[in-house]
Motif scaffolding. Structure first.
Motif, PDB file in Angstrom:
ATOM      1  N   PRO A 104       0.839  -1.212   0.000  1.00  0.00           N
ATOM      2  CA  PRO A 104       0.000   0.000   0.000  1.00  0.00           C
ATOM      3  C   PRO A 104       0.871   1.259   0.000  1.00  0.00           C
ATOM      4  N   PRO A 105       0.253   2.423  -0.138  1.00  0.00           N
ATOM      5  CA  PRO A 105       1.009   3.690  -0.155  1.00  0.00           C
ATOM      6  C   PRO A 105       1.823   3.911   1.118  1.00  0.00           C
ATOM      7  N   LEU A 106       3.013   4.485   0.938  1.00  0.00           N
ATOM      8  CA  LEU A 106       3.907   4.804   2.051  1.00  0.00           C
ATOM      9  C   LEU A 106       3.904   6.304   2.301  1.00  0.00           C
ATOM     10  N   THR A 107       3.899   6.682   3.575  1.00  0.00           N
ATOM     11  CA  THR A 107       4.077   8.074   3.973  1.00  0.00           C
ATOM     12  C   THR A 107       5.336   8.143   4.811  1.00  0.00           C
ATOM     13  N   ASP A 108       6.299   8.947   4.402  1.00  0.00           N
ATOM     14  CA  ASP A 108       7.551   9.066   5.152  1.00  0.00           C
ATOM     15  C   ASP A 108       7.285   9.856   6.432  1.00  0.00           C
ATOM     16  N   ILE A 109       7.512   9.210   7.575  1.00  0.00           N
ATOM     17  CA  ILE A 109       7.314   9.858   8.881  1.00  0.00           C
ATOM     18  C   ILE A 109       8.635   9.890   9.658  1.00  0.00           C
ATOM     19  N   SER A 110       9.750   9.852   8.915  1.00  0.00           N
ATOM     20  CA  SER A 110      11.076   9.797   9.543  1.00  0.00           C
ATOM     21  C   SER A 110      11.326  10.968  10.483  1.00  0.00           C
ATOM     22  N   GLU A 111      10.816  12.149  10.141  1.00  0.00           N
ATOM     23  CA  GLU A 111      11.062  13.322  10.993  1.00  0.00           C
ATOM     24  C   GLU A 111      10.434  13.157  12.368  1.00  0.00           C
ATOM     25  N   LEU A 112       9.410  12.331  12.495  1.00  0.00           N
ATOM     26  CA  LEU A 112       8.786  12.074  13.799  1.00  0.00           C
ATOM     27  C   LEU A 112       9.569  11.027  14.580  1.00  0.00           C
ATOM     28  N   ALA A 113      10.189  10.088  13.884  1.00  0.00           N
ATOM     29  CA  ALA A 113      11.055   9.052  14.460  1.00  0.00           C
ATOM     30  C   ALA A 113      10.362   8.158  15.488  1.00  0.00           C
ATOM     31  N   SER A 114       9.047   8.189  15.536  1.00  0.00           N
ATOM     32  CA  SER A 114       8.311   7.428  16.549  1.00  0.00           C
ATOM     33  C   SER A 114       6.898   7.144  16.063  1.00  0.00           C
ATOM     34  N   TRP A 115       6.487   5.890  16.199  1.00  0.00           N
ATOM     35  CA  TRP A 115       5.117   5.521  15.818  1.00  0.00           C
ATOM     36  C   TRP A 115       4.107   6.213  16.725  1.00  0.00           C
ATOM     37  N   ARG A 116       4.417   6.334  18.007  1.00  0.00           N
ATOM     38  CA  ARG A 116       3.514   7.030  18.946  1.00  0.00           C
ATOM     39  C   ARG A 116       3.340   8.494  18.534  1.00  0.00           C
ATOM     40  N   SER A 117       4.435   9.142  18.161  1.00  0.00           N
ATOM     41  CA  SER A 117       4.339  10.542  17.719  1.00  0.00           C
ATOM     42  C   SER A 117       3.498  10.650  16.467  1.00  0.00           C
ATOM     43  N   GLN A 119       1.029   8.665  15.636  1.00  0.00           N
ATOM     44  CA  GLN A 119      -0.362   8.473  16.068  1.00  0.00           C
ATOM     45  C   GLN A 119      -0.930   9.739  16.692  1.00  0.00           C
ATOM     46  N   ASP A 120      -0.099  10.460  17.418  1.00  0.00           N
ATOM     47  CA  ASP A 120      -0.543  11.699  18.051  1.00  0.00           C
ATOM     48  C   ASP A 120      -0.883  12.786  17.043  1.00  0.00           C
ATOM     49  N   THR A 121      -0.360  12.688  15.822  1.00  0.00           N
ATOM     50  CA  THR A 121      -0.641  13.690  14.794  1.00  0.00           C
ATOM     51  C   THR A 121      -1.930  13.404  14.044  1.00  0.00           C
ATOM     52  N   LYS A 122      -2.520  12.255  14.255  1.00  0.00           N
ATOM     53  CA  LYS A 122      -3.748  11.889  13.546  1.00  0.00           C
ATOM     54  C   LYS A 122      -4.948  12.580  14.149  1.00  0.00           C
TER      55      LYS A 122
END
Length: 122
Positions: A104-117, A119-122
């Motif tokens: 599926p489509p990828l979104t680069d979230i490297s700048e957040l460096a955290s899955w929890r972070s 999730q907090d942006t959703k």
């Protein structure tokens, strides 16, 4: 086993860890891009230079727990691999499958460096 997403403590799939002992909260070496795959789970991609250090947890997990419980619960777009941690040691981890046409489509979230972070942006 390095976990950086939905199987970390407090996350929806943490039950897949079973009684595995948390060894460390740490980061990867700064050589990975971090992606949200279709917004539902994270994926590490080793890019070498220019990557980021990604937050995660290391668990001492038996092969039976890994083989029978954790791995069957992983999405098809990931595969078992070896990553480098911040201290230079290696660890098993789920990484982005190198070739997978149905990814599926990828979104680069490297700048957040955290899955929890993320999730907090959703």
């Amino acid at each position: 086993m390095f976990l950086n997403g939905t199987a970390m403590s407090g996350q929806a799939d943490h039950h897949l860890v079973g009684s595995a002992e948390l060894v460390a909260k740490t980061t990867t070496a700064p050589r990975y891009r971090f992606h949200a795959v279709d917004g539902s789970y994270p994926a590490l991609e080793d890019v070498g230079a220019g990557g980021a250090a990604i937050v995660g947890e290391v668990y001492e997990m038996g092969y039976e727990q890994l083989r029978e419980v954790l791995l069957p619960g992983e999405p098809a777009g990931l595969e078992l691999g070896v990553i480098e941690l911040a201290d230079g040691s290696g660890s098993l981890a789920m990484i982005l499958r190198v070739e997978y046409p149905a990814l599926p489509p990828l979104t680069d979230i490297s700048e957040l460096a955290s899955w929890r972070s993320h999730q907090d942006t959703k």
